[in-house]
Structure formats: C-alpha cells, structure tokens
Scaffold this motif. Sequence first.
Motif, PDB file in Angstrom:
ATOM      1  N   PRO A  39       4.805  13.654  80.918  1.00  0.00           N
ATOM      2  CA  PRO A  39       5.148  14.991  81.423  1.00  0.00           C
ATOM      3  C   PRO A  39       3.983  15.937  81.130  1.00  0.00           C
ATOM      4  CG  PRO A  39       6.978  14.042  80.233  1.00  0.00           C
ATOM      5  CD  PRO A  39       5.827  13.105  80.030  1.00  0.00           C
ATOM      6  N   GLY A  74       1.293   9.671  83.681  1.00  0.00           N
ATOM      7  CA  GLY A  74       2.579   9.154  83.243  1.00  0.00           C
ATOM      8  C   GLY A  74       3.278  10.020  82.214  1.00  0.00           C
ATOM      9  N   LEU A  78       3.900   3.715  82.870  1.00  0.00           N
ATOM     10  CA  LEU A  78       4.496   4.835  82.150  1.00  0.00           C
ATOM     11  C   LEU A  78       5.243   5.784  83.084  1.00  0.00           C
ATOM     12  CD1 LEU A  78       4.958   6.303  79.534  1.00  0.00           C
ATOM     13  CD2 LEU A  78       2.740   7.418  79.804  1.00  0.00           C
ATOM     14  N   GLU A  79       4.685   6.009  84.265  1.00  0.00           N
ATOM     15  CA  GLU A  79       5.340   6.932  85.196  1.00  0.00           C
ATOM     16  C   GLU A  79       6.716   6.392  85.591  1.00  0.00           C
ATOM     17  OE1 GLU A  79       2.775   8.446  88.189  1.00  0.00           O
ATOM     18  OE2 GLU A  79       4.432   8.865  89.564  1.00  0.00           O
ATOM     19  N   ILE A 111       0.450  17.879  73.509  1.00  0.00           N
ATOM     20  CA  ILE A 111       0.397  16.893  72.427  1.00  0.00           C
ATOM     21  C   ILE A 111      -0.807  15.964  72.573  1.00  0.00           C
ATOM     22  CG2 ILE A 111       1.623  15.001  71.293  1.00  0.00           C
ATOM     23  CD1 ILE A 111       2.991  17.666  70.896  1.00  0.00           C
ATOM     24  N   VAL A 139       5.102   6.078  73.720  1.00  0.00           N
ATOM     25  CA  VAL A 139       5.124   5.447  75.048  1.00  0.00           C
ATOM     26  C   VAL A 139       6.022   4.215  75.036  1.00  0.00           C
ATOM     27  CG1 VAL A 139       3.684   4.218  76.712  1.00  0.00           C
ATOM     28  CG2 VAL A 139       2.862   6.339  75.694  1.00  0.00           C
ATOM     29  N   TRP A 198      -4.130  16.211  70.282  1.00  0.00           N
ATOM     30  CA  TRP A 198      -4.242  15.094  69.338  1.00  0.00           C
ATOM     31  C   TRP A 198      -5.641  14.487  69.416  1.00  0.00           C
ATOM     32  CZ3 TRP A 198       0.733  12.630  67.579  1.00  0.00           C
ATOM     33  CH2 TRP A 198       0.531  11.777  66.498  1.00  0.00           C
ATOM     34  N   ARG A 252      13.336  22.960  81.270  1.00  0.00           N
ATOM     35  CA  ARG A 252      12.680  22.845  82.564  1.00  0.00           C
ATOM     36  C   ARG A 252      13.556  22.000  83.486  1.00  0.00           C
ATOM     37  NH1 ARG A 252       6.431  21.280  82.740  1.00  0.00           N
ATOM     38  NH2 ARG A 252       6.244  21.285  84.998  1.00  0.00           N
ATOM     39  N   TYR A 302       0.662   6.319  66.731  1.00  0.00           N
ATOM     40  CA  TYR A 302       1.787   7.189  67.087  1.00  0.00           C
ATOM     41  C   TYR A 302       1.911   7.455  68.572  1.00  0.00           C
ATOM     42  CZ  TYR A 302       2.821   7.952  62.227  1.00  0.00           C
ATOM     43  OH  TYR A 302       3.187   7.748  60.933  1.00  0.00           O
ATOM     44  N   LEU A 303       0.809   7.741  69.227  1.00  0.00           N
ATOM     45  CA  LEU A 303       0.922   7.973  70.674  1.00  0.00           C
ATOM     46  C   LEU A 303       1.424   6.718  71.387  1.00  0.00           C
ATOM     47  CD1 LEU A 303      -2.169  10.248  71.478  1.00  0.00           C
ATOM     48  CD2 LEU A 303       0.248  10.869  71.336  1.00  0.00           C
ATOM     49  N   TRP A 357      11.189  12.728  75.331  1.00  0.00           N
ATOM     50  CA  TRP A 357       9.802  13.114  75.132  1.00  0.00           C
ATOM     51  C   TRP A 357       9.626  14.230  74.108  1.00  0.00           C
ATOM     52  CZ3 TRP A 357       5.498  10.701  76.296  1.00  0.00           C
ATOM     53  CH2 TRP A 357       5.475   9.794  77.357  1.00  0.00           C
ATOM     54  N   ILE A 358      10.656  15.009  73.837  1.00  0.00           N
ATOM     55  CA  ILE A 358      10.539  16.113  72.896  1.00  0.00           C
ATOM     56  C   ILE A 358      10.156  15.619  71.510  1.00  0.00           C
ATOM     57  CG2 ILE A 358      12.954  16.150  72.142  1.00  0.00           C
ATOM     58  CD1 ILE A 358      10.605  19.166  72.786  1.00  0.00           C
ATOM     59  N   MET A 402      14.743   8.749  82.613  1.00  0.00           N
ATOM     60  CA  MET A 402      15.403   9.994  82.976  1.00  0.00           C
ATOM     61  C   MET A 402      16.636   9.711  83.830  1.00  0.00           C
ATOM     62  SD  MET A 402      13.782  13.453  84.637  1.00  0.00           S
ATOM     63  CE  MET A 402      13.524  12.811  86.255  1.00  0.00           C
ATOM     64  N   VAL A 450      13.281  14.574  79.511  1.00  0.00           N
ATOM     65  CA  VAL A 450      11.865  14.875  79.761  1.00  0.00           C
ATOM     66  C   VAL A 450      11.535  16.339  79.500  1.00  0.00           C
ATOM     67  CG1 VAL A 450      11.522  12.997  81.398  1.00  0.00           C
ATOM     68  CG2 VAL A 450      12.312  15.228  82.214  1.00  0.00           C
ATOM     69  N   SER A 451      12.416  17.053  78.816  1.00  0.00           N
ATOM     70  CA  SER A 451      12.113  18.451  78.511  1.00  0.00           C
ATOM     71  C   SER A 451      12.699  18.814  77.153  1.00  0.00           C
ATOM     72  CB  SER A 451      12.665  19.368  79.598  1.00  0.00           C
ATOM     73  OG  SER A 451      14.081  19.303  79.595  1.00  0.00           O
ATOM     74  N   LEU A 465       9.512  18.586  87.305  1.00  0.00           N
ATOM     75  CA  LEU A 465       8.763  17.640  86.492  1.00  0.00           C
ATOM     76  C   LEU A 465       7.446  17.258  87.162  1.00  0.00           C
ATOM     77  CD1 LEU A 465       8.736  15.713  84.029  1.00  0.00           C
ATOM     78  CD2 LEU A 465       9.815  13.996  85.499  1.00  0.00           C
ATOM     79  N   THR A 487       9.133   6.676  82.660  1.00  0.00           N
ATOM     80  CA  THR A 487       9.652   8.040  82.491  1.00  0.00           C
ATOM     81  C   THR A 487      10.754   8.323  83.497  1.00  0.00           C
ATOM     82  OG1 THR A 487       7.515   8.817  81.664  1.00  0.00           O
ATOM     83  CG2 THR A 487       9.018  10.480  82.522  1.00  0.00           C
ATOM     84  N   LEU A 488      10.515   7.961  84.743  1.00  0.00           N
ATOM     85  CA  LEU A 488      11.515   8.240  85.778  1.00  0.00           C
ATOM     86  C   LEU A 488      12.784   7.420  85.556  1.00  0.00           C
ATOM     87  CD1 LEU A 488       9.093   8.396  88.846  1.00  0.00           C
ATOM     88  CD2 LEU A 488      10.220  10.309  87.697  1.00  0.00           C
ATOM     89  N   TRP A 540       3.646  18.924  80.134  1.00  0.00           N
ATOM     90  CA  TRP A 540       3.673  19.701  78.887  1.00  0.00           C
ATOM     91  C   TRP A 540       3.357  18.804  77.684  1.00  0.00           C
ATOM     92  CZ3 TRP A 540       7.406  18.386  75.224  1.00  0.00           C
ATOM     93  CH2 TRP A 540       8.498  17.632  75.682  1.00  0.00           C
ATOM     94  N   VAL A 541       3.739  17.526  77.737  1.00  0.00           N
ATOM     95  CA  VAL A 541       3.391  16.593  76.667  1.00  0.00           C
ATOM     96  C   VAL A 541       1.897  16.303  76.703  1.00  0.00           C
ATOM     97  CG1 VAL A 541       3.714  14.255  75.768  1.00  0.00           C
ATOM     98  CG2 VAL A 541       5.674  15.534  76.619  1.00  0.00           C
ATOM     99  N   ALA A 587       7.854  13.782  70.809  1.00  0.00           N
ATOM    100  CA  ALA A 587       6.387  13.847  70.695  1.00  0.00           C
ATOM    101  C   ALA A 587       5.975  15.131  69.983  1.00  0.00           C
ATOM    102  CB  ALA A 587       5.742  13.780  72.079  1.00  0.00           C
ATOM    103  N   GLY A 607       7.558  23.431  78.540  1.00  0.00           N
ATOM    104  CA  GLY A 607       8.369  22.223  78.521  1.00  0.00           C
ATOM    105  C   GLY A 607       9.837  22.406  78.212  1.00  0.00           C
ATOM    106  N   LEU A 613       3.958  14.887  86.299  1.00  0.00           N
ATOM    107  CA  LEU A 613       3.430  13.874  85.393  1.00  0.00           C
ATOM    108  C   LEU A 613       1.912  13.834  85.456  1.00  0.00           C
ATOM    109  CD1 LEU A 613       5.955  10.940  86.057  1.00  0.00           C
ATOM    110  CD2 LEU A 613       6.024  12.657  84.248  1.00  0.00           C
TER     111      LEU A 613
END
Lengths: 575, 175
Positions: free
Chosen positions: B130, B128, A262-263, B137, A348, B141, B118, A343-344, A96-97, A270, A278-279, B123, A266-267, B132-133, A99, B115, B125
């Motif tokens: 994180p 969906g 998405l959730e 962001i 994802v 945006w 961490r 981009y966003l 995610w960094i 990770m 995720v950090s 974490l 992400t999990l 901090w994102v 982003a 972020g 969400l």
Amino acid sequence: MDDYLPSLRSAATVFAQDAAPPPNVGIGAMVMLVLFIAGSIWIGVTANRVTRKGGFMKGFFLGNRGLGVWALALTATIQSGGTFMGFPSLVYSHGWIVALWIGSYMVVPITGFGILGKRLAQLSRRTGAITVPDLFRNRFNSPALGLTCTVFILLYLSFLMFAQFKAGAIVLQLAWPSGGELSLSEDVVPVQSVVYVLDLFRFEIVFTRYRIGLIIFTVTVVTYTLLGGFLAAVWTDLFQSLLMFVGVSILLVASLNAAGGLEQATLTSMANTGPGFVSGPGYIADGSDHQFLPLSLAISFFVVWVWGGVGAPAGLVRLMASQDTRVIRKSIYLLSLYNMGIYLPLIVICICGRALIPNLDATGQTDQIIPRLAILTTTDWPGGSFVAGLILAAPFGAVLATVSSYLVVLSSAVVRDIYQRVLNPDADRIHLRRAARLTMVAAGVISVLVSWNPIVYLQVFIIFSTSGAASTFLAPAIMACYWRRATEAGMFASMLSGACTVLVLYLIGIFSLLPQTPIGAVTSFRPYYLCGMDPMIWGVLASTICGVVVSWLSAPPDQELVARTFDVTAVGSRQ
Amino acid sequence: MFADWFASTTSIRRDCVRIQYVVFVGIHRSTALPCSTAVHSIRYPDMPAEPSPQFPNTDDSSAKLRREASATSQPPKPRSSIDPLVHSSFREALLVGGIWLVAMIWSISVCYFTGYDRPAGDLKLVLGFPDWVFWGIVVPWITCTVVSCVFGAVYVRDGNLGADLEDTDDLGLGG
C-alpha cells in the motif's frame, strides 16, 4: 474474574472440536530440527571448555568480555519468539498497519548501540561489573540497589521466558510427523491467559504434540546453556541468527510464489478480510469498534520498541561484554542491514499467509502462521519437508537463543547477586557452578509448568516485560552513565516509580478496575491505556522525573566514587 | 579497500567534529540538561593541545578548535578531568535521539495522514505495498539503514574503554 470460572474445565474437552487440524508434515522437518538441536548442544559443550579458562563468574556470565562484531551485532535476543510467532500473528490478524506497529525497529540498531554502548562498556570495566545489578551496585556503592535490580530482573525475565517456551513448543508440535506410530492425541488449544494460571491447580497429564515439544525444547535449551553459559548463549545466538536470515529468505520466496506476488497477496487478503486490512487503525475480525493501533498507540510503540530495547537487561549485558569501541561501531551497521532483511520480509510473508491460510484467527491459532506457512509452501518441493525443517529452524532458533540469553541473565542475577553476595560469600568455583546449574534447571521446570496450557497472543507477555523492564532500568541506566549528580536514592526512586507505574496500569487493565479503551490487541492480559498510551510511556516518564528530583534533593554522591567512573584514569591503574 | 576508504574519510570526520562542537556547545548553553553540570566545567580551550597518550585514537581536531576558540575567549583554566569517551558517547547519544525523533515523526505522520480510515477504493499499491506503507515504512527504513551505516562507519569515535578490573572485587570474591 467470575467470567473465567466456567473455563476451568479441561481445555481439550472445551475446545478440541474447534481446533484447526495440524498440517501433514514428513519426517524431514523433524530430522532438521533434531540436527539443529544437536548442533546447539555441541556449541554448548565447546563453550564449556572455553569458559573453564579464567575466572568462573566472568567467563560463565560475561564470556570474558570477548564479544566480536558478529556476536554482538547479531544478537538474537532482539529476534525472539515474538519476532516469529507473536509479531506475525498480529500481522495476520490486523493487516498492514502492523508495519507501523513494528516500524521503530528501523532505528533499533542505532539506538541500541549508540545511546549507551560505549559508555556502558567503559563503566562496566571501571566498576568490574559482570551483571546489571553489579553495575548499579558498584556505580553507587549500594548493595541494596543491586538486590533491587535483581528482583526486578527475575520478575520481568520470567514473563518473557514463559512466552518463549510456548513458541518453541509450537514449532516442535507442528514439525511432529503426522500419522503412524508417532501420532499423538489432538493438540491442546490455547485458552485465555488468566484461566491457565488458575489451571495450574488442575494439572493435566495428557501428553500431546505441543507438550512433547515443550519438554524437548526445555531440555535442549537448559542443557546447552547450563554447559556453556554466556558464550553458549551468544554462539548459538550467532548460529541461529544466520539460520534465521536464511530461513526468512527462503520463506519469502516460497510465500510470494505461492500467493502469486505481493500485489495479488494484498488483494486476496483484503478480499478474505475487509478494507481495514490495508489501512489504519487495522482490521478487527469481529467487526467491533475496537481499534488495534490508534494514533496514540502508534506513537507509544515507536517509543516502546526503541527505548525498551535500550533498557533491556539482556541487551545491557551484551554491551558490557563487547571487546572494544570498534566492535560497537561496526555492530551498528551490521545489525541495521540484518534487521531490514528480517522484519520487512516477515511482514510480506504474513500478508501472503493471510491470503493462503485465511481462517486461523477463528481458532485462536494465529501464532502458528509462520510454521504452517513453511510447511504449506514447501509441500510440493523436492525434499520439501527438509526445507520446511530448515525454515522452521528459524523461529525455533530465535526462541532457543532468546531463552538461553534470559536463562544466563536470570542465573547470573540469582547466583552472583543473591547466592554469592548474600547467602554464601565463601562459595568456591564448584559451588557457584552448581548453583548456576540448579537455577537454570529450576527455571526450566517452572516454565514448563506455566506453559503446560498455552496462552493466546504471546506477544502481550513480551510487551508487558519489555515495558516493565524499560520503565525500571532505562532512566537509571542513562543517568548512571551520563549524570554525575545521580545518587543512590535517586536510582531507587527511579526504579521503583517506573516499575510500580507499569504494574499498576496492568493490574487495572487485567481486572477491569476502570472502563477500558477498546484499543490494542484483543486479549484478557492487557493494561489500562491511560490517555491511549502504552504504560511504558508513563513508566519511563515517572522513572525519569522521580530519578531527577530525588537525586537533586538527596545528598551529592561521593566525589571520589564519581571521579573513578567519570574521569580520566592513569594508564594501568586500578579504579 | 575498506581501510583505504575509511582513511580517506578523515577530513570528513574532522569536519563533523567541528560541526558537533558548535552544536554541542550551543545545546548545553541553551538548555539545562542535568549533564551540563559536568559539561559546563569543560572548557575546550583549556584542554591540552597535545592528545592524551593513553587515547591514541583521538584526533587533533579538538586541539585546533581549542586554539581557535582561545583566540577570542578568556585565559585558559585548569584542565578538565572528564574522560573524553564520556563526552563523545553523550554527543553520539544526542544525535541518535534526534535520528529516532525524525524517524518517528516522519513514519507516523505519513502513515496516519495517508493510511488511516482510507476507503478500499482509494487503495494504491507501490511494488505491492500500500502506498502509505511504502512511503511511511519501507522508504524510511531503507533511509535509516543507510544513516545507521554512515553513523557507525564515520561519526562514532573510537576510544579507550579502559582496563578491566582484576578478578577479585572489594568483597574478595572470585571473579
């Protein structure tokens, strides 16, 4: 350098057993891409007819300054192979960094048009400039300055183009139908970037899907750009930009559906990697102390993408070609909406990709995440391979559009600024057209040779070119537009100091002349990060300081020339 | 519909011009920007009250500002010859630079302080993403997209780019 000598063996024999097998794909994907290629060539032919009206140079290299809102705004030059191959590869690898790494694109539309847009469009009309070197030559009445610009443009755009050719070849490689009579030998696996430069002297004649794709891609882009010039590049940009938006939207839905939301993505990603995914400062696969995006680099890239875009020669040419200020104004909000929609979602999509295809980084094929994901997520769809082809058309289109734009800028620099002004001032329209075509063909051939063995992380080549071009052209362009006191000597000092700063920092990094800070992308083609900052920061700083100081120390510019480019003119008079 | 809406924002745009005049003059009097050598030669009270006929898109707010300023300033000086588009472009460039700076400070600060390094157990969400994102962001945006739309639709002033040179240049080369 000695560490790389053992790698001079054939890439196929060294790495073939480690290659991740390409996904199975039906004939539909290739059919869609063939239709896409045919459409692009048709646009090139149409543009050819239009550019025959009026002067060749202004028509072929600037589209007769007729760009409207959609054409100016949706310039796929910003979205390139880096957008759909390099950047997703980094998200896949580091999490995610990334982003934050790409986050400055939120202001790229407003800065790209708002800093220089109106003024550059006006200045190019007042000076009669068709190319960026033209602009500097006529603004300061200095042929030497124009020639210097040309040399730098050729250098930076060459690197950008080489990276894009690999991206285009990969898309066709993955879209190639599996099995049967069309099967080819196993793919060439990426090697270290320094090694493949040395490998040019051991040219392999093994044809793989990647190399077939490379040749098809090259023939396509050179053909339609050669036929239609600037207009062909812009119209295909527009066509491909719209396709990109559709492709990304479809892939977003498909990826989220396949990953379970998405959730969950992400999990899962990770769980496949580690908490660093995720950090910040980002996930590193080998568990070393290497940091992908420390604070210093985060600041650097927020500067690089914005100001690199402002100073990019291909972007400057687009501004010069705009119709009027209303077009520039409307392009700001059109491109802002478009960028947010590209981009966003891509971030994802790549997070979902890490959850669905977890092991690409082990084989160095992370650049393939988008094409592989497109094929994987549409396998069970009715007509899935056709949908995959439509999605694959997005990155393919981005790369085609970018390469065609660069070919035009390269060709214009060679033909206008070297051939016409230096070698053959009496050249007629036929000779100019022939020279433009020969230049494009030569650029294509060289790119094929350089890309014969693909590099890892094409994004680093893009970053080098972006940093170098911005360091060379950004400060001079801003001073030329807004500062009456800027002089020819100041411009020389600005360009040379910016370029040399970036080149020196990259050379120090590539040859490890100083102890390296373990930050940034993990690749051999990396700069020396002075104080942890990207070389562009230092390049632009050096360029600005030298430009200002030398301008002040040198004789003031000719006031009549300055008045022509800054002052109110009488209606209808020539400058 | 859009044309009607745009026409209705004329008073907003005039107010923006008044605000930018005050900020613009303040910036150039308090800094030593290279461009101020050109800018300081501009005396708003000295420009003609009537808009130039070759720039029909410029409004008369600058003329009002000049009359207001001239009530308290020195006697009028000779008219500046600098093209108004140079001024408006420079003002807009300064504002854009400011927007970029604010976006950078916000994004990097939020992402870095909430972020970096961490633990996985911390974490959280949001939709969906994180957290901090999302706040560092996604939200900026969207905000920048809105700001860009407003900037392009309302703040940027139209101007005359001027006539293109004819095909032949000083070398007598074909265009």
